[in-house]
Design a protein around this motif. Structure first.
Motif, PDB file in Angstrom:
ATOM      1  N   LEU A 226      56.101 155.502  62.526  1.00 14.43           N
ATOM      2  CA  LEU A 226      55.956 154.092  63.695  1.00 14.43           C
ATOM      3  C   LEU A 226      56.078 153.725  64.812  1.00 14.43           C
ATOM      4  O   LEU A 226      57.485 154.164  65.692  1.00 14.43           O
ATOM      5  CB  LEU A 226      57.408 153.125  63.022  1.00 14.43           C
ATOM      6  N   ARG A 227      55.015 154.451  65.754  1.00  9.94           N
ATOM      7  CA  ARG A 227      54.490 155.442  67.136  1.00  9.94           C
ATOM      8  C   ARG A 227      54.179 153.812  67.796  1.00  9.94           C
ATOM      9  O   ARG A 227      53.204 153.063  67.309  1.00  9.94           O
ATOM     10  CB  ARG A 227      53.477 155.911  67.568  1.00  9.94           C
ATOM     11  N   SER A 228      54.460 153.289  69.215  1.00  7.80           N
ATOM     12  CA  SER A 228      54.205 152.666  69.417  1.00  7.80           C
ATOM     13  C   SER A 228      53.358 152.707  71.289  1.00  7.80           C
ATOM     14  O   SER A 228      54.678 153.779  72.302  1.00  7.80           O
ATOM     15  CB  SER A 228      55.337 151.053  69.828  1.00  7.80           C
ATOM     16  N   PHE A 229      52.769 152.659  71.643  1.00  4.57           N
ATOM     17  CA  PHE A 229      52.170 153.024  72.887  1.00  4.57           C
ATOM     18  C   PHE A 229      52.342 152.188  73.773  1.00  4.57           C
ATOM     19  O   PHE A 229      52.643 152.396  75.351  1.00  4.57           O
ATOM     20  CB  PHE A 229      50.729 153.095  73.292  1.00  4.57           C
ATOM     21  N   VAL A 230      53.610 150.799  73.718  1.00  2.00           N
ATOM     22  CA  VAL A 230      53.122 149.912  74.661  1.00  2.00           C
ATOM     23  C   VAL A 230      54.893 149.664  74.567  1.00  2.00           C
ATOM     24  O   VAL A 230      55.536 148.889  74.911  1.00  2.00           O
ATOM     25  CB  VAL A 230      53.099 149.036  74.085  1.00  2.00           C
ATOM     26  N   VAL A 231      56.170 150.333  73.614  1.00  2.60           N
ATOM     27  CA  VAL A 231      57.614 150.030  73.594  1.00  2.60           C
ATOM     28  C   VAL A 231      58.190 151.361  73.436  1.00  2.60           C
ATOM     29  O   VAL A 231      57.784 152.286  73.184  1.00  2.60           O
ATOM     30  CB  VAL A 231      57.412 148.924  71.479  1.00  2.60           C
ATOM     31  N   ARG A 232      59.426 151.237  74.322  1.00  5.86           N
ATOM     32  CA  ARG A 232      59.746 152.387  75.051  1.00  5.86           C
ATOM     33  C   ARG A 232      60.291 152.689  72.765  1.00  5.86           C
ATOM     34  O   ARG A 232      61.310 152.176  72.573  1.00  5.86           O
ATOM     35  CB  ARG A 232      60.790 152.159  75.775  1.00  5.86           C
ATOM     36  N   ALA A 233      60.492 153.681  72.725  1.00  4.14           N
ATOM     37  CA  ALA A 233      60.432 154.553  71.511  1.00  4.14           C
ATOM     38  C   ALA A 233      62.510 154.735  71.590  1.00  4.14           C
ATOM     39  O   ALA A 233      62.599 154.763  72.904  1.00  4.14           O
ATOM     40  CB  ALA A 233      59.882 155.839  71.238  1.00  4.14           C
ATOM     41  N   ASN A 234      62.294 154.552  70.393  1.00  2.00           N
ATOM     42  CA  ASN A 234      64.274 155.137  70.288  1.00  2.00           C
ATOM     43  C   ASN A 234      64.824 156.555  70.389  1.00  2.00           C
ATOM     44  O   ASN A 234      63.848 157.130  69.873  1.00  2.00           O
ATOM     45  CB  ASN A 234      64.773 154.434  68.224  1.00  2.00           C
ATOM     46  N   LYS A 235      65.157 156.391  71.312  1.00  2.00           N
ATOM     47  CA  LYS A 235      65.818 158.513  70.909  1.00  2.00           C
ATOM     48  C   LYS A 235      66.979 159.141  70.105  1.00  2.00           C
ATOM     49  O   LYS A 235      67.342 160.412  71.258  1.00  2.00           O
ATOM     50  CB  LYS A 235      65.725 158.558  72.423  1.00  2.00           C
ATOM     51  N   GLU A 236      67.936 158.058  70.171  1.00  3.66           N
ATOM     52  CA  GLU A 236      68.710 158.325  69.463  1.00  3.66           C
ATOM     53  C   GLU A 236      68.996 158.537  68.239  1.00  3.66           C
ATOM     54  O   GLU A 236      68.143 157.601  66.915  1.00  3.66           O
ATOM     55  CB  GLU A 236      70.232 157.228  69.768  1.00  3.66           C
ATOM     56  N   THR A 237      69.896 159.385  67.759  1.00  2.00           N
ATOM     57  CA  THR A 237      70.473 159.559  66.256  1.00  2.00           C
ATOM     58  C   THR A 237      72.151 159.486  66.008  1.00  2.00           C
ATOM     59  O   THR A 237      72.411 159.257  66.482  1.00  2.00           O
ATOM     60  CB  THR A 237      69.758 161.106  66.098  1.00  2.00           C
ATOM     61  N   PHE A 238      72.319 159.453  64.718  1.00  2.00           N
ATOM     62  CA  PHE A 238      73.512 159.149  64.046  1.00  2.00           C
ATOM     63  C   PHE A 238      73.676 159.142  62.055  1.00  2.00           C
ATOM     64  O   PHE A 238      72.963 158.873  62.052  1.00  2.00           O
ATOM     65  CB  PHE A 238      73.623 156.756  64.467  1.00  2.00           C
ATOM     66  N   GLN A 239      74.809 160.444  62.486  1.00  6.26           N
ATOM     67  CA  GLN A 239      74.035 160.454  60.503  1.00  6.26           C
ATOM     68  C   GLN A 239      75.586 160.154  60.194  1.00  6.26           C
ATOM     69  O   GLN A 239      76.748 160.456  60.264  1.00  6.26           O
ATOM     70  CB  GLN A 239      74.955 162.373  61.041  1.00  6.26           C
ATOM     71  N   PHE A 240      74.770 159.076  59.712  1.00  6.63           N
ATOM     72  CA  PHE A 240      75.819 157.775  58.928  1.00  6.63           C
ATOM     73  C   PHE A 240      76.580 159.109  57.593  1.00  6.63           C
ATOM     74  O   PHE A 240      75.346 158.781  56.873  1.00  6.63           O
ATOM     75  CB  PHE A 240      74.768 156.965  58.966  1.00  6.63           C
ATOM     76  N   GLN A 241      77.681 158.003  57.404  1.00  8.07           N
ATOM     77  CA  GLN A 241      78.285 159.177  56.425  1.00  8.07           C
ATOM     78  C   GLN A 241      78.024 158.007  55.130  1.00  8.07           C
ATOM     79  O   GLN A 241      79.003 157.674  54.327  1.00  8.07           O
ATOM     80  CB  GLN A 241      79.625 159.372  56.309  1.00  8.07           C
ATOM     81  N   LYS A 242      76.462 158.260  54.990  1.00  9.10           N
ATOM     82  CA  LYS A 242      76.726 157.507  53.626  1.00  9.10           C
ATOM     83  C   LYS A 242      74.643 158.276  53.143  1.00  9.10           C
ATOM     84  O   LYS A 242      74.398 158.634  53.776  1.00  9.10           O
ATOM     85  CB  LYS A 242      75.485 156.379  54.035  1.00  9.10           C
ATOM     86  N   LEU A 243      75.184 158.458  52.029  1.00  5.52           N
ATOM     87  CA  LEU A 243      73.963 158.929  51.088  1.00  5.52           C
ATOM     88  C   LEU A 243      72.692 157.738  50.798  1.00  5.52           C
ATOM     89  O   LEU A 243      72.952 157.333  50.219  1.00  5.52           O
ATOM     90  CB  LEU A 243      74.651 159.662  49.056  1.00  5.52           C
ATOM     91  N   MET A 244      71.431 158.464  50.989  1.00  8.86           N
ATOM     92  CA  MET A 244      70.374 157.531  50.692  1.00  8.86           C
ATOM     93  C   MET A 244      70.516 157.000  49.935  1.00  8.86           C
ATOM     94  O   MET A 244      70.390 157.901  48.671  1.00  8.86           O
ATOM     95  CB  MET A 244      69.265 158.206  51.392  1.00  8.86           C
ATOM     96  N   GLU A 245      69.870 155.769  49.125  1.00 12.80           N
ATOM     97  CA  GLU A 245      69.663 155.288  48.121  1.00 12.80           C
ATOM     98  C   GLU A 245      68.792 155.001  47.958  1.00 12.80           C
ATOM     99  O   GLU A 245      67.959 154.495  48.755  1.00 12.80           O
ATOM    100  CB  GLU A 245      70.920 154.711  47.667  1.00 12.80           C
TER     101      GLU A 245
END
Length: 340
Positions: free
Chosen positions: A246-265
């Motif tokens: 989901l790359r955009s050339f006109v929208v500022r990218a997200n640059k943050e991560t967060f290790q949410f304490q939840k296993l992916m389902e």
């Protein structure tokens, strides 16, 4: 006496004949030109003051144009730096770009490639003809860093680099401080991903990671956010995932991560590889992804049966493992997508 009277009559005749032309030329187009002296003679005082204002506006316009030109010239193809390899997000690698003859050709390819504003070219024997197209979000204010901590002009660096003034993000995301006040962005509750085989809906979870949801909201609300096929699906793994970018050339990218304490389902959506994006995936495993632990930033979920059916249909699309057995499986033809 008769001769003097004749000369006086001729002078009066020519004076009357030429006067209207000067009057017309001061109010109509320049196809009918009188003498400049005549125009000055009949120029009203109001026109004179108006012309002064117009001249002032014209001078200001020319000064602005000069500033724009100076700014643009910094990013024209001749503005290149030898023994220097600029870093940046890769738009097209050397293989995708193909053999390139010169730094000028590399620059031209960048100019004609949506999203590219940084280009690097190598003319040494081991990398001869390689041209990589990259990008930074705003070349107007952000100078790309040099790779591997090198310094510009290092003779050991075989690359030549340049920048172009194009395809940068247009504004900061709403929600950041500016002008003495903070605007709180209204977030979308869900976005739809349109694919060639159907549409699937992602329910956004700001309580899991707000910054990622802000980015998805901007993608959905910005016109041509996925221009140049910058958003696409490219990988499928039966019983595991559908992956894309989901790359955009006109929208500022997200640059943050967060290790949410939840296993992916099943149906959860997050950024791939423990990154902040733009590569993402939808998890389609039957059981919680214990082996992924808490390494991924999760920001949404696909819940409705119709959307999940579209994802399973994408998994069954023609794919292959170009790296051989037991390697990553990729779609034979990448799917362009848009965010709605």
């Amino acid at each position: 006496m008769m001769m003097a009277l004749l000369f006086f009559s001729l002078a009066l005749f020519f004076s009357r004949k030429h006067r209207p032309f000067s009057s017309v030329s001061s109010h109509q187009n320049n196809d009918q030109k009188g003498s400049s002296d005549d125009a000055k003679e009949e120029e009203p005082s109001s026109l004179s003051s108006s012309s002064a204002g117009e001249r002032s506006a014209l001078l200001e316009k020319k000064e602005n144009e000069k500033e724009v030109q100076k700014k643009t010239e910094r990013y024209e193809c001749p503005d290149v730096h030898k023994n220097c390899e600029y870093d940046g997000a890769v738009v097209l690698d050397g293989v995708a770009v193909g053999p390139t003859k010169s730094i000028s050709d590399c620059c031209e390819k960048c100019a004609n490639t949506s999203g590219c504003n940084v280009y690097v070219f190598c003319d040494e024997s081991w990398c001869k003809g390689q041209c990589w197209l990259k990008r930074v979000e705003n070349p107007d204010v952000e100078r790309p860093k040099l790779r591997n901590g090198a310094t510009e002009g290092d003779a050991n660096v075989p690359w030549t680099s340049g920048m172009l003034m194009k395809d940068f993000v247009k504004s900061e995301n709403v929600g950041e401080e500016g002008g003495g006040e903070t605007r709180v962005k209204t977030l979308k509750e869900q976005v739809s991903i349109q694919t060639p085989v159907g549409k699937f809906t992602i329910h956004l979870k700001p309580e899991w990671h707000r910054k990622s949801v802000e980015y998805l909201t901007d993608l959905a609300e910005t016109e041509n956010a996925c221009q140049g096929k910058s958003c696409k699906l490219y990988r499928v793994e039966p019983g595991f995932l559908v992956q894309g970018v989901l790359r955009s050339f006109v929208v500022r990218a997200n640059k943050e991560t967060f290790q949410f304490q939840k296993l992916m389902e099943y149906g959860d959506v997050g950024w791939a590889g423990g990154s902040a994006g733009p590569d993402f995936f939808v998890y389609l495993g039957e059981k919680p992804a214990t082996w992924l632990k808490f390494d991924h930033t999760i920001w949404g979920t696909v819940e409705d049966p119709a959307s999940l059916e579209v994802l399973e249909k994408i998994v069954k699309t023609d794919s292959h493992t170009p790296g051989g057995p037991n390697t990553m499986r990729f779609l034979k033809e990448e799917m362009p997508i848009s965010v709605l």
